[in-house]
Design an enzyme around this catalytic site. Sequence first.
Site, PDB file in Angstrom:
ATOM      1  N   HIS A 393       0.826  -1.204   0.000  1.00 14.38           N
ATOM      2  CA  HIS A 393       0.000   0.000   0.000  1.00 14.38           C
ATOM      3  C   HIS A 393       0.858   1.251   0.000  1.00 14.38           C
ATOM      4  O   HIS A 393       0.496   2.265  -0.560  1.00 14.38           O
ATOM      5  CB  HIS A 393      -0.905  -0.002   1.228  1.00 14.38           C
ATOM      6  CG  HIS A 393      -1.978  -1.020   1.137  1.00 14.38           C
ATOM      7  ND1 HIS A 393      -1.878  -2.256   1.721  1.00 14.38           N
ATOM      8  CD2 HIS A 393      -3.150  -1.012   0.481  1.00 14.38           C
ATOM      9  CE1 HIS A 393      -2.948  -2.952   1.448  1.00 14.38           C
ATOM     10  NE2 HIS A 393      -3.748  -2.227   0.690  1.00 14.38           N
ATOM     11  N   GLU A 635      -4.906  -2.282 -31.184  1.00 16.55           N
ATOM     12  CA  GLU A 635      -3.688  -2.759 -30.524  1.00 16.55           C
ATOM     13  C   GLU A 635      -3.308  -4.173 -30.953  1.00 16.55           C
ATOM     14  O   GLU A 635      -2.352  -4.747 -30.460  1.00 16.55           O
ATOM     15  CB  GLU A 635      -3.811  -2.664 -28.999  1.00 16.55           C
ATOM     16  CG  GLU A 635      -5.023  -3.318 -28.401  1.00 16.55           C
ATOM     17  CD  GLU A 635      -5.127  -3.098 -26.880  1.00 16.55           C
ATOM     18  OE1 GLU A 635      -4.146  -2.667 -26.259  1.00 16.55           O
ATOM     19  OE2 GLU A 635      -6.208  -3.386 -26.335  1.00 16.55           O
ATOM     20  N   ARG A 669       6.217  -7.163 -24.294  1.00 19.26           N
ATOM     21  CA  ARG A 669       6.477  -5.824 -23.762  1.00 19.26           C
ATOM     22  C   ARG A 669       7.159  -5.847 -22.398  1.00 19.26           C
ATOM     23  O   ARG A 669       7.702  -4.853 -21.953  1.00 19.26           O
ATOM     24  CB  ARG A 669       5.180  -5.003 -23.705  1.00 19.26           C
ATOM     25  CG  ARG A 669       4.120  -5.587 -22.813  1.00 19.26           C
ATOM     26  CD  ARG A 669       2.748  -4.984 -23.095  1.00 19.26           C
ATOM     27  NE  ARG A 669       2.394  -3.922 -22.167  1.00 19.26           N
ATOM     28  CZ  ARG A 669       1.200  -3.340 -22.128  1.00 19.26           C
ATOM     29  NH1 ARG A 669       0.246  -3.690 -22.979  1.00 19.26           N
ATOM     30  NH2 ARG A 669       0.936  -2.403 -21.266  1.00 19.26           N
ATOM     31  N   CYS A 706      -2.720   6.296 -27.004  1.00 20.03           N
ATOM     32  CA  CYS A 706      -2.620   6.276 -25.536  1.00 20.03           C
ATOM     33  C   CYS A 706      -1.545   5.319 -25.022  1.00 20.03           C
ATOM     34  O   CYS A 706      -1.531   4.974 -23.851  1.00 20.03           O
ATOM     35  CB  CYS A 706      -3.963   5.961 -24.910  1.00 20.03           C
ATOM     36  SG  CYS A 706      -4.702   4.460 -25.537  1.00 20.03           S
TER      37      CYS A 706
HETATM   38  C1  PEP Z   1      -1.728  -0.146 -24.889  1.00 15.03           C
HETATM   39  O1  PEP Z   1      -1.736  -1.358 -25.060  1.00 15.03           O
HETATM   40  O2  PEP Z   1      -1.044   0.640 -25.554  1.00 15.03           O
HETATM   41  C2  PEP Z   1      -2.540   0.471 -23.818  1.00 15.03           C
HETATM   42  C3  PEP Z   1      -2.631   1.767 -23.710  1.00 15.03           C
HETATM   43  O3  PEP Z   1      -3.157  -0.326 -22.943  1.00 15.03           O
HETATM   44  P1  PEP Z   1      -2.463  -1.172 -21.782  1.00 15.03           P
HETATM   45  O4  PEP Z   1      -1.081  -0.602 -21.562  1.00 15.03           O
HETATM   46  O5  PEP Z   1      -3.359  -1.004 -20.601  1.00 15.03           O
HETATM   47  O6  PEP Z   1      -2.439  -2.558 -22.326  1.00 15.03           O
HETATM   48 MG    MG Z   2      -3.210  -2.683 -24.317  1.00 15.15          MG
END
Ligand code: PEP
Ligand code: MG
Length: 780
Positions: A393, A635, A669, A706
């Site tokens: 936390h 995505e 990733r 995003c």
């Molecule tokens: C993405 O995949 O680029 C994204 C913004 O979503 P997340 O990072 O939550 O998978």
């Molecule tokens: Mg994503």
Amino acid sequence: MPQTSGKKLGVTTLEDISALILQSHDLNETLNNIVALVARRTAADVCSIYLLEENETTLRLSATRGLSPESVGQVTMELGEGLTGLVVEEGRMVATEEAQDHPRYRYFQETGEEQFHSFLGIPLMDRKKTIGVLVIQTREPRSFTAAETSTLSAIAFQVASIVINARLLDFIHQKEQEAQTFALALEKSRQALQPVTETTPSGQEGPLRGTVAYPGLASGAAHVMVDSGGFADFLEEDQVDPEEELERIEQALEKTRIQTIYLEKRVAEKLSPDDASIFHTHLMILEDRAFLQRIQQQIEERHCAAYALKKVVDHYIGAFERMDDPYLRERAADMKDIGRRLAANLSGREDQVLHLKHPGILIAKEVLPSDMAALDHEQILGIVTESGEKNSHAVIMAKALGIPALVGVKGVVKRIAPQEPVILDANSGCLYASPPTAIIEEYDRLEEEARNESHRLEEFARLPAVTKDGTPVVLRANIGLVSDMAVAQRNGAEGVGLYRTEFPYMIRGDFPTREEQYRLYARVVEGFDGQPVTIRTLDIGGDKGLPYFSPPPEENPFMGWRSVRVSLDNRDIFRTQIEAILMAACHGPVKMLFPMISGLEEIRACHEVIAEARQTLSAEGIKFVEKIPVGVMIEVPAAVKMAGQLAKEVDFFALGTNDLIQYMLAADRNNPLVNKYYDPLHPAVLLVLQEVAEVAAQQQKGLCLCGEMATDPAHILMLLGMGIREFSMAAPFIPRIKAFLRDLSLNTAEAAAKKALSMTDSAQIRHYLQQVLNNNLGGA
Ligand code: PEP
Ligand code: MG
């Protein structure tokens, strides 16, 4: 040296360097470990560190991987000599493909460096002064990309801090030794021992170290929290009157229940009802028959109330800690929390941290949920915990509130006295107790610089996001918890481009009800006061799990049952969330976003669930907004190819580059081994981004990017040039990007994107974009 993937490699390497510091015991060992790591990560033939001697004219080879190990400490050079000297003299990076051809080249026989051709030297800076050089050499002649040099510059920055820190430490040791000699002399002459003011308290050996949970600097008096168990001095008593003890425990229970209700209310106001729901669990435990019976039984066996309580609470903590399920294991912390509050009430002790009278650094074994609720956040300048839990936390709270935090600092509670002055350097992972004047002054200066920089950027937070020529750009915030709202507003976000709703799901004990979700979303929507909020439906799976919803074990979770796939297979849960979103839309502009769509069937199925949700709400006579903009995340590569058709089914696209890059390039990733393949500027990635931007423009659909790539100026340069005008990111980056945009003209971005898109090699693209940034923005 093969290309490295810039920022991401940088972050991992920097994190690993922090870990190395923890493992090493002195400067030489640390530097040796660093050169080995950097050489390995960059696949360079040589990585060396040269440090400037005190005379400020001689450079000494202090660590190397690749040159002859015997030359360490032996090879020195004067500033006028060689390429390394040139780096110091000019205080800037020197790079050359063929070192021997450079007029400043000088050959040092001891190092055996005749075999190396390319040279890259990066200065190690302490403010404006160069204190050494980080050198990379390769056998094959080659040039260095902008991403590589920027990663290595970040590493050089970190190495410089380590050297500065080590020198400060030497200074402390020296002072300590002086103090000891002084004390011995005093003893000899039978005078009282008086420590000199500039030493650390006796027995202390320099700063304590830990893992950085949230970076930053802070200084002030220590607020030391006592052992969170609170049982340390609870001993068994000889003469026990069970009736009296039962009465005492009953009173303590009652007091604790009332406190818990108060804590719940406070957290609901300060954070969110969701964050407060943990106190429901606490109340349930305080009312739990089995829990109460066990305590009673202990007392009836003629143990005192305190002992009985300790025994029962310890039993529960142990039982939770042994659980396999991570969610249940985490409940041990709740048990400790309850035990601590009960113990305080039983002994009549006050919980000291509830009343912080002045700002300071919180020092604790661990920070429990009730601390999170009770502490006055404005009074906490920094947090240091012994517990090293990354997801504790304390860490969640520190990140959300932007408070520098260090975790895993062993023995800190014992080592630091209450109100002792401390300096927390949560950049290099150090905590200094009673630091000498030299360190105080140094950190005062650093804090001042950090303050100036954040003030400078604060101004940009309030300005609109526009390019130099006045083209408006929209910068929104990515949020997860309610506490991110204040951060988003403080940094000048235009609403929310991505609300990751899985986060509120993650911190709970079970699926939230429709009413709970509605209240939460409505609060977020109202908080943004007319600015749009894009709510993404549940995106669990991959690396995001829910403690109470275990998917079957999967060989390949990122390719597996995740995101909208889970939602479509759990229609009730999905529909409930969509109903809550439609209800929340009554409070302000809301958009609904579906993650991980790969084709038309899925978005059509989502529309069906929206229709069902509308029907349910109508049938129940509940207020909701019939039609809100609906979008899909692009995505998955398939979605790029289907973008033209998908556009006909939706109102907008959100480009999720975090996932799109990993799926395009088949590079996980989160896996450092394939980090170099995870490359936002890979030509294939750029081509698909361009494709999506074109479809969105042709079909007049909204488009917001995003993913993390939106936080890097070189990427923004490219994306803006491709026609993307809306970005969503972690809010603290927004002022920086606004500042950057104000120096960039659209023409420059468009020309750069056009040229970069014609290139076939990402190293070339990165190098070119960096050049454009340097030429147009004076190196910004
Ligand atoms: C993405 O995949 O680029 C994204 C913004 O979503 P997340 O990072 O939550 O998978
Ligand atoms: Mg994503």
